[in-house]
Write an enzyme that holds these catalytic residues in place. Structure first.
Site, PDB file in Angstrom:
ATOM      1  N   GLU A 115       1.114  -7.397  -4.273  1.00  0.00           N
ATOM      2  CA  GLU A 115       0.617  -6.850  -5.537  1.00  0.00           C
ATOM      3  C   GLU A 115       0.022  -7.945  -6.428  1.00  0.00           C
ATOM      4  O   GLU A 115      -0.955  -7.706  -7.145  1.00  0.00           O
ATOM      5  CB  GLU A 115       1.745  -6.102  -6.246  1.00  0.00           C
ATOM      6  CG  GLU A 115       2.035  -4.761  -5.574  1.00  0.00           C
ATOM      7  CD  GLU A 115       3.291  -4.088  -6.095  1.00  0.00           C
ATOM      8  OE1 GLU A 115       3.190  -2.936  -6.550  1.00  0.00           O
ATOM      9  OE2 GLU A 115       4.368  -4.705  -6.027  1.00  0.00           O
ATOM     10  N   GLU A 135       7.637  -1.204   0.325  1.00  0.00           N
ATOM     11  CA  GLU A 135       8.481  -0.526  -0.659  1.00  0.00           C
ATOM     12  C   GLU A 135       8.975   0.828  -0.164  1.00  0.00           C
ATOM     13  O   GLU A 135      10.098   1.247  -0.483  1.00  0.00           O
ATOM     14  CB  GLU A 135       7.710  -0.357  -1.978  1.00  0.00           C
ATOM     15  CG  GLU A 135       7.387  -1.654  -2.696  1.00  0.00           C
ATOM     16  CD  GLU A 135       6.030  -2.217  -2.309  1.00  0.00           C
ATOM     17  OE1 GLU A 135       5.549  -3.113  -3.017  1.00  0.00           O
ATOM     18  OE2 GLU A 135       5.448  -1.753  -1.294  1.00  0.00           O
TER      19      GLU A 135
END
Length: 280
Positions: A115, A135
């Site tokens: 990210e 995730e």
């Protein structure tokens, strides 16, 4: 300290220094990185930032799971406050930073590490680097902006494939889909990042900041609104030394070129002379 800072002239290299933890992002590390970015932002003599990880195994394995587990145990509000908002603050700061941030991915970039790469305006990866959005294996979506930035950068279907499977991709694939700018041998990574920084900072800082601002603010807007952002960024540079100096250099070169073309020693002058002699 979990963030090391080294300066070479106008470029600062920030290194996430938790090598034994694969440079995982615990809360003190995120806070320290934000503090370093604030310091760099306030220093006009720093022109660019290179962000990398310690060692050769990982740029960052993402969020520090023990920290995350403690926040989640406290319920949604605590998890949002301690974890998600902190992560959003970091990636937004990197994305909107007024100086170029170049991520040098020296190994795996999973979760939050990926990210950060998505948020940074530029990224270079070592050949052995890998990227993943794991995730979903923990039961939740990307929480540091990845569910929004990745599909915008690489396309909805490519982004969803990474987000929904959690499968890693190699550096070459990351470059192919536009997640990184280039892939280089590991021992050339920091030099490649520095070369990219030097190619940018040769230009006026006001122009660099305006370009970053125009692209970052306009990229997700309808074209008419994006053009308004572009116009405002342009207008802000008009009274700057960068514009005055840039135009002066261009006009000086043009003037010098015109003089050379018409001088007796120039190719055109020699050709004219030869033609005149031949005619006589």
């Amino acid at each position: 300290m979990t963030i090391r800072s080294e300066r070479d002239r106008h470029v600062v290299t920030l290194t996430i220094d938790r090598e034994k933890k694969l440079n995982a992002l615990d809360y003190p590390t995120i806070d320290a990185l934000l503090a370093e970015l604030d310091r760099i932002d306030a220093d006009d003599t720093v022109r660019a930032v290179i962000l990398t990880g310690a060692g050769g195994r990982a740029f960052s394995a993402g969020a520090d799971i023990p920290s995350l587990a403690a926040s989640i145990a406290g319920g949604p509000e605590r998890a949002l406050r301690e974890f998600v908002r902190r992560g959003h603050t970091l990636t937004r700061r990197i994305e909107e930073f007024p100086k170029p941030v170049i991520v040098a991915v020296n190994g795996l970039a999973f979760g939050g590490g990926c990210e950060i790469t998505e948020a940074a305006p530029l990224a270079v990866a070592a050949e052995h680097a890998t990227f993943a959005k794991p995730e979903i294996t923990l039961g939740f979506p990307p929480p540091f902006g990845g569910s929004q930035r990745l599909p915008r950068h690489v396309g909805r279907k490519r982004g969803l494939e990474l987000i929904l499977t959690g499968d890693p991709i190699p550096a070459a694939r990351a470059a192919e889909i536009g997640l990184v700018n280039s892939v280089v041998p590991a021992d050339e990574l920091l030099d490649a990042a520095r070369n990219l920084a030097d190619r940018i900072i040769r230009h006026a800082p006001t122009a660099v900041a305006a370009c970053l601002r125009a692209v970052t603010r306009g990229i997700n807007l309808p074209i008419d609104e994006g053009l308004a952002v572009e116009a405002a960024a342009f207008a802000a540079t008009v009274p700057t030394d960068g514009v005055r100096d840039g135009i002066r250099r261009f006009l000086d070169r043009s003037s010098a070129g015109s003089s050379a073309d018409s001088s007796p020693g120039s190719p055109s002058g020699s050709s004219s002379g030869s033609s005149a002699r031949s005619a006589s």
